[in-house]
Motif scaffolding. Structure first.
Motif, PDB file in Angstrom:
ATOM      1  N   GLU A1246       0.808  -1.211   0.000  1.00 33.69           N
ATOM      2  CA  GLU A1246       0.000   0.000   0.000  1.00 33.69           C
ATOM      3  C   GLU A1246       0.844   1.265   0.000  1.00 33.69           C
ATOM      4  OE1 GLU A1246      -2.914   0.154   3.005  1.00 33.69           O
ATOM      5  OE2 GLU A1246      -3.901  -1.718   2.414  1.00 33.69           O
ATOM      6  N   LYS A1247       2.044   1.197   0.626  1.00 33.55           N
ATOM      7  CA  LYS A1247       2.887   2.393   0.663  1.00 33.55           C
ATOM      8  C   LYS A1247       3.424   2.756  -0.713  1.00 33.55           C
ATOM      9  CE  LYS A1247       7.130  -0.135   1.773  1.00 33.55           C
ATOM     10  NZ  LYS A1247       8.275  -0.225   2.705  1.00 33.55           N
ATOM     11  N   ASP A1248       3.503   1.773  -1.635  1.00 32.40           N
ATOM     12  CA  ASP A1248       3.995   2.038  -2.992  1.00 32.40           C
ATOM     13  C   ASP A1248       2.878   2.290  -3.974  1.00 32.40           C
ATOM     14  OD1 ASP A1248       6.589   1.588  -2.133  1.00 32.40           O
ATOM     15  OD2 ASP A1248       6.399  -0.600  -2.421  1.00 32.40           O
ATOM     16  N   ALA A1249       1.639   2.048  -3.590  1.00 28.85           N
ATOM     17  CA  ALA A1249       0.521   2.153  -4.522  1.00 28.85           C
ATOM     18  C   ALA A1249       0.227   3.602  -4.851  1.00 28.85           C
ATOM     19  CB  ALA A1249      -0.711   1.465  -3.932  1.00 28.85           C
ATOM     20  N   LYS A1250      -0.248   3.801  -6.084  1.00 28.90           N
ATOM     21  CA  LYS A1250      -0.657   5.126  -6.548  1.00 28.90           C
ATOM     22  C   LYS A1250      -2.094   5.029  -7.022  1.00 28.90           C
ATOM     23  CE  LYS A1250       3.992   6.685  -7.704  1.00 28.90           C
ATOM     24  NZ  LYS A1250       4.867   7.290  -8.724  1.00 28.90           N
ATOM     25  N   TYR A1251      -2.864   6.074  -6.716  1.00 28.97           N
ATOM     26  CA  TYR A1251      -4.293   6.032  -6.957  1.00 28.97           C
ATOM     27  C   TYR A1251      -4.738   7.231  -7.767  1.00 28.97           C
ATOM     28  CZ  TYR A1251      -3.806   2.898  -2.914  1.00 28.97           C
ATOM     29  OH  TYR A1251      -3.415   1.919  -2.064  1.00 28.97           O
ATOM     30  N   CYS A1252      -6.041   7.182  -8.052  1.00 25.15           N
ATOM     31  CA  CYS A1252      -6.750   8.348  -8.567  1.00 25.15           C
ATOM     32  C   CYS A1252      -6.227   8.779  -9.930  1.00 25.15           C
ATOM     33  CB  CYS A1252      -6.639   9.486  -7.544  1.00 25.15           C
ATOM     34  SG  CYS A1252      -7.781  10.854  -7.864  1.00 25.15           S
ATOM     35  N   PHE A1253      -6.803   9.855 -10.460  1.00 21.09           N
ATOM     36  CA  PHE A1253      -6.345  10.422 -11.724  1.00 21.09           C
ATOM     37  C   PHE A1253      -4.978  11.073 -11.573  1.00 21.09           C
ATOM     38  CE2 PHE A1253     -11.029  10.636 -12.069  1.00 21.09           C
ATOM     39  CZ  PHE A1253     -11.197   9.869 -13.215  1.00 21.09           C
ATOM     40  N   CYS A1254      -4.697  11.561 -10.370  1.00 24.95           N
ATOM     41  CA  CYS A1254      -3.459  12.307 -10.172  1.00 24.95           C
ATOM     42  C   CYS A1254      -2.258  11.406  -9.998  1.00 24.95           C
ATOM     43  CB  CYS A1254      -3.594  13.235  -8.954  1.00 24.95           C
ATOM     44  SG  CYS A1254      -3.853  12.315  -7.394  1.00 24.95           S
ATOM     45  N   ARG A1255      -2.467  10.118  -9.830  1.00 22.36           N
ATOM     46  CA  ARG A1255      -1.430   9.106  -9.681  1.00 22.36           C
ATOM     47  C   ARG A1255      -0.510   9.419  -8.492  1.00 22.36           C
ATOM     48  NH1 ARG A1255      -3.888   5.540 -10.813  1.00 22.36           N
ATOM     49  NH2 ARG A1255      -2.047   4.190 -10.869  1.00 22.36           N
ATOM     50  N   LYS A1256      -1.145   9.765  -7.351  1.00 22.20           N
ATOM     51  CA  LYS A1256      -0.410  10.001  -6.121  1.00 22.20           C
ATOM     52  C   LYS A1256      -0.796   8.946  -5.099  1.00 22.20           C
ATOM     53  CE  LYS A1256      -0.104  15.012  -6.804  1.00 22.20           C
ATOM     54  NZ  LYS A1256      -0.435  16.341  -6.255  1.00 22.20           N
ATOM     55  N   GLY A1257      -0.068   8.925  -4.000  1.00 21.09           N
ATOM     56  CA  GLY A1257      -0.336   7.932  -2.980  1.00 21.09           C
ATOM     57  C   GLY A1257      -1.544   8.281  -2.141  1.00 21.09           C
ATOM     58  N   GLU A1258      -1.744   7.500  -1.064  1.00 19.11           N
ATOM     59  CA  GLU A1258      -2.895   7.690  -0.187  1.00 19.11           C
ATOM     60  C   GLU A1258      -2.722   8.985   0.605  1.00 19.11           C
ATOM     61  OE1 GLU A1258      -5.139   5.392   3.503  1.00 19.11           O
ATOM     62  OE2 GLU A1258      -3.559   4.396   2.341  1.00 19.11           O
ATOM     63  N   SER A1259      -3.752   9.871   0.578  1.00 25.65           N
ATOM     64  CA  SER A1259      -3.721  11.133   1.315  1.00 25.65           C
ATOM     65  C   SER A1259      -5.133  11.677   1.401  1.00 25.65           C
ATOM     66  CB  SER A1259      -2.783  12.148   0.637  1.00 25.65           C
ATOM     67  OG  SER A1259      -3.274  12.468  -0.638  1.00 25.65           O
ATOM     68  N   GLY A1260      -5.417  12.367   2.483  1.00 24.07           N
ATOM     69  CA  GLY A1260      -6.716  13.000   2.624  1.00 24.07           C
ATOM     70  C   GLY A1260      -7.848  12.006   2.587  1.00 24.07           C
ATOM     71  N   THR A1261      -9.026  12.542   2.235  1.00 19.84           N
ATOM     72  CA  THR A1261     -10.237  11.713   2.141  1.00 19.84           C
ATOM     73  C   THR A1261     -10.264  11.025   0.784  1.00 19.84           C
ATOM     74  OG1 THR A1261     -11.412  13.242   3.577  1.00 19.84           O
ATOM     75  CG2 THR A1261     -12.747  11.694   2.286  1.00 19.84           C
ATOM     76  N   MET A1262     -10.531   9.702   0.773  1.00 20.48           N
ATOM     77  CA  MET A1262     -10.569   8.935  -0.479  1.00 20.48           C
ATOM     78  C   MET A1262     -11.828   8.078  -0.508  1.00 20.48           C
ATOM     79  SD  MET A1262      -6.582   7.750  -0.787  1.00 20.48           S
ATOM     80  CE  MET A1262      -6.768   7.317  -2.507  1.00 20.48           C
ATOM     81  N   ILE A1263     -12.273   7.764  -1.688  1.00 19.80           N
ATOM     82  CA  ILE A1263     -13.492   6.977  -1.873  1.00 19.80           C
ATOM     83  C   ILE A1263     -13.258   5.946  -2.977  1.00 19.80           C
ATOM     84  CG2 ILE A1263     -14.500   8.620  -3.501  1.00 19.80           C
ATOM     85  CD1 ILE A1263     -17.228   7.985  -2.215  1.00 19.80           C
ATOM     86  N   GLU A1264     -13.873   4.759  -2.830  1.00 15.42           N
ATOM     87  CA  GLU A1264     -13.655   3.655  -3.769  1.00 15.42           C
ATOM     88  C   GLU A1264     -14.790   3.560  -4.772  1.00 15.42           C
ATOM     89  OE1 GLU A1264     -14.135  -0.331  -2.325  1.00 15.42           O
ATOM     90  OE2 GLU A1264     -12.371  -1.012  -3.454  1.00 15.42           O
ATOM     91  N   CYS A1265     -14.462   3.389  -6.047  1.00 16.68           N
ATOM     92  CA  CYS A1265     -15.460   3.194  -7.114  1.00 16.68           C
ATOM     93  C   CYS A1265     -16.056   1.801  -6.977  1.00 16.68           C
ATOM     94  CB  CYS A1265     -14.825   3.372  -8.484  1.00 16.68           C
ATOM     95  SG  CYS A1265     -15.964   2.997  -9.859  1.00 16.68           S
ATOM     96  N   ASP A1266     -17.369   1.708  -7.040  1.00 11.50           N
ATOM     97  CA  ASP A1266     -18.060   0.433  -6.850  1.00 11.50           C
ATOM     98  C   ASP A1266     -17.826  -0.532  -8.001  1.00 11.50           C
ATOM     99  OD1 ASP A1266     -20.014  -1.082  -5.190  1.00 11.50           O
ATOM    100  OD2 ASP A1266     -21.201  -1.001  -7.049  1.00 11.50           O
ATOM    101  N   ILE A1267     -17.404  -0.037  -9.160  1.00  9.78           N
ATOM    102  CA  ILE A1267     -17.224  -0.902 -10.339  1.00  9.78           C
ATOM    103  C   ILE A1267     -15.754  -1.259 -10.540  1.00  9.78           C
ATOM    104  CG2 ILE A1267     -17.445  -1.041 -12.855  1.00  9.78           C
ATOM    105  CD1 ILE A1267     -19.987   0.585 -12.647  1.00  9.78           C
TER     106      ILE A1267
END
Length: 1421
Positions: A1246-1267
């Motif tokens: 999880e520490k290496d994972a990148k998320y979202c459109f911005c391709r950054k790590g876990e920060s702030g409030t996040m929400i998961e897409c149901d699909i």
């Protein structure tokens, strides 16, 4: 029916399915004889073949009279003796070891049968008589030939100068060597599949032989001989357009490398083969001729024919003193069989070699299980019966016409002479003495020449099915020639021939047959069928050598043949028989071994064998075998002399006749190409051989060819008074009394026995002899058995426990027993009383009793055709026999006339396809699409077939309304079905725009009818494809156009007109582009002419005009004279020099000019290789162009500064006024594929994972897409806020998964990838550049974007389409990175979004069903 025998002669008959060697020791003498022969100078034999063929048809230009063929002449020592023959009143000539030769003036020529009767004393002594008809005032030989060379097509058999087992071994070795080559030399794991054409495997051995005979693979390809080779392999009828391609492909695929490998091996000499015989020369002589006890009148055990030892014990013991000689040779494929009615052979469960009247493809039919009870005899009851084909005439038999066969014969002749060491004199060898030719023949038998195939035609029917192709040229024949008694077609049914009253022609006696042969074509030793006289006429070509055994030596010669066969069989058993080729492991399980088995020589046999007890199951009696004497041996005459058998020799030249007499044996050997015709006839003197001939056939286990007793009765009742009725009655009455006595005895035992009148198959299944006038038919289930009354009575046995009878070990009541009578009892009793006149009246009533057409038709339909159409020939026969005085007859006549008109129309349509496809130049007329490669804008012809699918459909509708059927009708219906299926294939290929299938359909349209409109669309589609290829090369491809494309203005105009003719509506923009280029070319040429005119006039010219013209010439690749461009280049060079001299900075403006094209081409191809070359253009230290800040005097470079500022403005528009460094930062983070590559979910910490459109790590409030199950920062998907307003009955779906949303990302700051690429490319041509950091950042930005785009396209797309096998997680991973970078990859991202929405539609349907609210933006949370 006997009264109408003459009428039957005009009925349509069935179709004809019916390596150097040691030089000869005497070659020098042959050379000397050939070169010193008197007469005209010696000409090359193959001169005719070297003449150009000026006429298109295969047979036109074939000059039969001017053929240069080898002629055999008598030895000089043979001086003929002239003798007066008292009985005939003619002189004849006779040479040593020859037969009498009559030379008669054509004006004094008697009737053929009258001449035969006058020389019977000579014929019975010598076996044959030769006749030469002398033409007054003419050097041309007598001729009645009316062969139609244009339409005379025939099948041949392959003869070999070796015995079958040896040849089979050689063929097997070939396949074994081929298998070893692929497995051990090429070491292939999967053996190439042996091609199948027309539902049979290609005969690779014969294919190789045919190609090598014509000079090899390259020669066959250059001369386009594949179609002819296809015919030689037995592929006949409508040659498919792919036949040549298939054969060529098969050769390349399997045999070509094998040939090359074989050529690299040391050549093997063709040595004299070891015959494995006992002694070196000759038979051990004996004193006196062989004698015997004569023919036995009794049968062996159980009524079967006696064995040879039983019949001739003394002869057999004499022959045991002999040893088999090396001078006895066995050949393959030379046996001449006797023709028999196919229906009778089927009833006997004997293998047949045709399925129906027009069959041309079956080697042998399956045995008939129900020969009588289920047999349909309709094919012979109402018209001429079909005679079975020769066993050698099968599906793989080569097909030729006369011209093609002559060409083939000359190639084989050259090969034979070459292999025999006579190649140097081949062209000068035009004649040879008889003794030299005999040595040549037997030397060829001793040499290893078994790989040479000598194609020979035997027993070719004189009339081919439906009259479409006939041997007789009736159109160009004079009336006197048609009526000429010496025309062989007129001989069998002439006034003096007893065959006129033959009721059923079981032996094909009434039809003439043709033989077509070449050098060393051999017809095996044979006697005539039923000892009937034979007349043979040589039409054209070279001579033919006959060996003849006189009738007195017949029995000794037959014993010699049997003795030879037994000895060879014994030797084979000792030495091991059959093919003994060693084979590699796996060979017998391979396709090559199956190919060998399917095409094995063992499948072709002169014997017509049946085996097993299928038919006779329940009868407990073994089946007999229909076979021939072992006649495939050739023996030197001196060997026969030692056995006390005299051999006579005849040289038959063109235009001469040979009369062959009863009980004589003969064999023939072709001296060169020849065509001969033979005919049976039945003179009165032959009557004494009728019964003996039938008995000889039965003793040798051959089907009888005529019923002797029935035939004698027909002669008695229908022939004129010139034959002694007392003689006939004396021959008939004793046999008639015996049969009637047996019948009375039978009736006494079985008074209630069922009796019927019948004429079919009066041949005993017990002995294969005629049953006479009565036969007993025993039926058990579906099986039946024929026998004579006496045979039946002799086989009856009383049962011990009752008064009943048994037969075949079973109670008689087990069988159904019927007595069949050939004639009525009243007629037979009348004959027995000697009342010939009353018998004639009764027989005429029997045959000619008038029956109405309606009644006869109802009977035949009910019995034979209750649920199928009646053959037209049967209807015509019924109409001819019945009363014709009512309205029903008129209706039948109308049906017959309409049917014949439609039949003629069918023939016309079939001829338009079949005849052209079989001509030699047909392959050259068809376009070869493969040869269009390298050629541009070629007009293709439309199929030349003169009728369309529409015409075929109309004809089919008419045919289906007919109540009758005929062969051509079946062919048309089959053709329609094939054409209809082909029409669908062609339409489908056009609708799917499958160019490969379109081309195949176009080629097939030359063989199969197609709608004209569809045909034209095929042509248009191919030409359009050709035009588009040309357009691509000139306007689209980044590579230079192919060298084969003309680079001229006229070609562009031709291309424009070609496109107007063949392009579709969707190609208009391409035509517009071409048109614009033509307009530009016209404008450039106009301006060039103006500038040149000003230069010549000394007027001023604008440098800008020249610059613009040169740019257009280079950019648009305009074909301009090299001298013009050189002149303009010199002018521009002078101008540049002047500018540099005025301002030294000027030379730096064009520092990168020579490098622009290379990097421009790579960038347009989306190649990352461009970045390794962009150091001169990316603002780095290697970029030597002037920077705008370095320019002090803008007036000098005003134009270049203006272009630099304009480019900067366009770049700002492209970047939406954003700082390029900010965009680079965002793109670097989002489009990075080194540290942020696709991995399966859960595989990264999880520490290496990148998320979202911005391709950054876990920060702030996040929400998961149901699909998609991806986590998103709430700040990235909408307005800021930390509190969720979503209900419990709602789900979050990201914009990528939401089918109702394109994206949540703002498009106001998006940068279009295409605009970015155009900015980079346009920067290459800047001569003054802006701030260097801008260019450096721009090139870095574009490199990241291009790398990402190429990677995404490679991972997700395949051949320009989305690869549906790619996981959806991977697709959305690339979409998410593209969205976050704000770079608009429109061409790739748009289709991917639609694809994702289609996949996610099912999930949204589930939400709607469950009334779940979908939330996407943070403002809704």
């Amino acid at each position: 029916m006997g009264a109408h025998a003459n009428d039957r002669a005009n009925y349509p008959l069935s179709d004809i399915t019916s390596h150097s060697s040691q030089p000869l020791e005497y070659s020098d003498r042959i050379v000397s004889a050939a070169l010193t022969s008197s007469g005209s100078p010696v000409l090359p034999l193959n001169d005719q073949l070297q003449q150009p063929q000026s006429k298109p048809k295969a047979s036109l230009g074939f000059a039969a009279k001017s053929l240069k063929v080898l002629k055999v002449t008598p030895d000089e020592r043979d001086v003929p003796v002239r003798i007066f023959h008292e009985k005939s009143g003619q002189l004849y000539y006779i040479e040593a070891d020859s037969v009498p030769t009559f030379r008669i003036d054509s004006a004094a020529l008697p009737d053929p049968i009258q001449f035969y009767e006058s020389v019977t004393d000579l014929g019975e002594k010598y076996g044959c008589v030769k006749l030469v008809i002398v033409q007054k005032n003419s050097n041309e030989p007598h001729s009645t030939s009316d062969l139609n060379f244009e339409h005379f097509w025939f099948k041949t058999r392959s003869q070999y100068l070796d015995e079958p087992n040896s040849l089979d071994a050689k063929i097997l070795n070939f396949y074994s060597d081929l298998y070893n080559f692929f497995t051990n030399v090429k070491k292939v794991k999967t053996f190439p599949k042996v091609p199948t054409i027309e539902k049979r495997t290609v005969n690779l051995y014969r294919l190789k032989q045919c190609v090598h005979l014509r000079g090899g693979f390259d020669t066959v390809c250059q001369k386009k001989l594949w179609a002819q080779i296809g015919r030689e392999l037995g592929y006949s009828g409508r040659i498919m357009s792919s036949l040549s391609t298939s054969l060529r492909s098969a050769y390349v695929k399997i045999l070509l490398e094998f040939d090359i490998y074989g050529d690299s091996m040391p050549p093997s000499n063709h040595k004299i083969k070891n015959k494995n015989h006992v002694s070196e020369l000759g038979l051990t002589p004996v004193t006196g001729p062989l004698t015997g006890d004569g023919e036995s009148e009794t049968l062996g055990k159980r009524g079967a024919p006696m064995t040879d030892e039983e019949r001739h014990p003394s002869k057999r013991s004499k022959l045991e003193e002999f040893e088999l000689s090396d001078d006895v040779y066995e050949m393959s494929g030379i046996n001449r069989g006797f023709k028999r009615i196919k229906d009778i052979k089927i009833s006997k469960n004997i293998d047949t070699h045709s399925n129906d009247n027009s069959d041309d493809s079956t080697i042998g039919t399956k045995p008939c299980i129900t020969p009588l009870s289920g047999h349909d005899p309709s094919s012979w009851q109402y018209f001429f019966p079909t005679h079975d084909k020769d066993s050698y005439d099968n599906a793989i038999s080569p097909v030729y016409n006369i011209k093609q066969y002559y060409d083939q014969s000359q190639m084989v002749k050259q090969e034979l002479l070459k292999r025999l060491g006579l190649s140097k004199i081949n062209s000068s060898l035009t004649q040879m003495t008889l003794s030299d030719f005999e040595k040549l023949f037997f030397q060829a038998l001793e040499a290893d020449l078994s790989d040479i195939e000598i194609d020979t035609a035997m027993n070719v029917s004189s009339v081919i099915n439906s009259g479409r192709l006939c041997a007789q040229n009736l159109d160009n024949t004079k009336l006197e020639n048609l009526l000429n008694p010496w025309k062989l077609a007129n001989v069998p049914l002439s006034d003096d021939s007893l065959l006129r009253v033959l009721d059923f022609d079981m032996g094909n006696f009434t039809r003439t047959t043709y033989d077509v042969g070449m050098l060393l074509s051999v017809s095996a030793w044979s006697s005539t069928d039923n000892f009937m006289p034979l007349l043979d006429y040589q039409h054209i070509g070279g001579s033919k050598l006959w060996y003849v055994i006189a009738p007195d030596d017949r029995e000794k010669f037959e014993d010699f043949l049997r003795f030879t066969a037994d000895k060879k069989s014994a030797i084979s058993e000792i030495q091991g028989s059959g093919p003994g080729a060693s084979s590699a492991p796996g060979f017998k399980d391979s396709e090559l071994f199956n190919c060998y088995v399917e095409n094995s020589m063992s499948k072709e046999s002169g014997d017509q064998n049946t085996d097993g007890l299928d038919k006779y199951e329940g009868f407990l009696f073994p089946k007999l075998t229909v076979k021939n004497l072992p006649s495939e041996y050739q023996v030197k005459p001196e060997v026969l002399e030692l056995a006390g058998i005299k051999t006579y020799k005849i040289i038959q030249e063109p235009g001469t006749y040979i009369f062959k007499f009863p009980k004589a044996y003969s064999t023939t050997i072709g001296n060169d190409f020849y065509v001969s015709e033979s005919a049976y006839f039945a003179p009165r003197s032959w009557l004494k051989y009728v019964q003996e001939g039938s008995k000889w056939l039965a003793e040798n286990q051959k089907l009888v060819s005529l019923h002797s007793l029935q035939f004698l009765i027909m002669i008695l009742l229908y022939f004129d008074d010139t034959i002694s009725k007392s003689l006939l009655i004396g021959m008939i009455v004793p046999r008639l009394e015996n049969e009637l006595t047996d019948r009375i005895h039978l009736k006494n035992i079985f008074p209630d026995l069922e009796s019927v009148e019948d004429k079919f198959d009066f041949i005993s299944d017990y002995t294969l002899s005629s049953t006479g006038l009565f036969k007993i038919v025993l039926t058990l289930g579906e099986n039946s058995f024929n026998m004579t009354i006496s045979e039946f009575l002799n086989m009856l046995e009383p049962m011990e426990e009752s008064n009943n009878w048994k037969i075949f070990g079973k109670p008689l009541k087990t069988f159904k027993i019927v007595l069949h009578s050939y004639y009525s009892i009243e007629l037979l009793n009348t004959l027995l009383d000697g009342d010939v006149a009353k018998a004639q009246q009764l027989l005429k009533q029997y045959f000619n009793s008038p029956v109405t057409v309606e009644d006869e038709l109802n009977i035949v339909v009910a019995e034979q055709y209750p649920d199928r159409r009646m053959p037209l020939e049967v209807l015509e026969e019924i109409f001819q026999k019945g009363k014709k005085d009512d309205d029903y007859s008129t209706l039948v006549s109308t049906v017959i006339n309409d049917s014949n008109l439609l039949r003629a129309e069918c023939k016309y349509m079939l001829d338009m396809i079949i005849i052209p496809s079989m001509s030699s130049d047909y392959e050259q007329k068809k376009p070869d699409l493969g040869q269009l490669e390298g050629k541009w804008l070629i007009d293709l012809p439309v199929s030349p077939i003169a009728f369309s699918m529409h015409d075929l459909k109309i004809l089919r509708t008419k045919l289906l309304k007919l109540p009758v059927t005929f062969t051509e009708m079946d062919s048309i219906l089959d053709l329609y079905n094939e054409a209809a299926q082909f029409q669908q294939v062609a339409e489908h290929s056009l609708s799917t725009n499958n160019i490969k299938k379109i081309k195949l359909s176009y080629m097939k349209s030359f063989e199969t009818p197609l709608d004209r409109a569809c045909n034209e669309r095929l042509v248009k589609a191919i030409c359009r494809h050709h035009w588009l290829d040309t357009y691509y090369e000139l306007f689209v491809s980044v590579d230079p156009p192919k060298e084969t494309i003309p680079k001229s203005v006229p070609f562009l105009y031709k291309m424009f007109n070609y496109g107007l003719k063949f392009c579709y509506q969707e190609d208009i923009y391409k035509l517009e582009r071409l048109h614009k280029k033509l307009v530009l070319i016209q404008d450039v040429f106009k301006r060039i002419r103006k500038i040149v005119k000003n230069i010549r006039a000394g007027s001023n010219i604008l440098i800008a005009d020249i610059t613009n013209i040169l740019e257009n010439i280079q950019k648009e690749n305009i074909p301009v004279s090299r001298s013009i461009t050189k002149t303009f280049d010199r002018i521009m060079t002078a101008v540049e020099d002047a500018k540099v001299e005025k301002n030294p900075l000027w030379k730096n403006l064009s520092v990168n000019k020579q490098y622009i094209d290379a990097i421009d081409r790579l960038l347009r191809q989306n190649s990352v290789k461009a970045f390794s070359l962009c150091g001169r253009f990316n603002g780095s230290k290697d970029d030597q162009r002037l920077c705008i800040s370095d320019v002090n005097e803008e007036s000098v470079v005003h134009h270049q500064v203006k272009e630099c500022k304009s480019w900067t403005t366009e770049l700002n528009k492209c970047l939406k006024r954003q700082k390029i460094t900010n965009i680079l930062t965002l793109v670097t983070a989002c489009l990075d594929l080194d540290f942020d590559c696709f991995t399966k979910r859960g595989s990264l910490a999880e520490k290496d994972a990148k998320y979202c459109f911005c391709r950054k790590g876990e920060s702030g409030t996040m929400i998961e897409c149901d699909i998609c199950k991806e986590w998103y920062h709430t700040n990235c998907i909408g307005q800021k806020g930390s509190k969720s307003t979503a209900t419990t009955n709602s789900v979050f779906v990201c914009s990528l998964c939401n089918i109702n949303s394109n994206t949540v990302m703002s498009k106001r700051n998006g940068v279009n990838y295409g605009d970015l690429k155009r900015s980079v490319i346009s920067s290459l041509s800047l001569e003054i550049i802006p701030d260097r950091r801008v260019l450096q950042t721009l090139f870095k930005l574009f490199e990241i974007c291009l790398t990402f785009k190429n990677q995404m396209e490679a991972e997700i797309y395949e051949n320009g389409r989305i690869n549906t096998a790619v996981p959806m997680d991977k697709v959305k991973f690339y979409l998410r990175k593209a969205e976050g970078s704000k770079i608009e990859f429109v061409d790739l991202v748009g289709p991917l979004k639609r694809y994702c929405h289609n996949v996610d539609e099912a999930k949204f349907a589930e939400y709607r069903m469950k009334e779940i609210t979908v939330v996407t933006n943070q403002e809704h949370l």
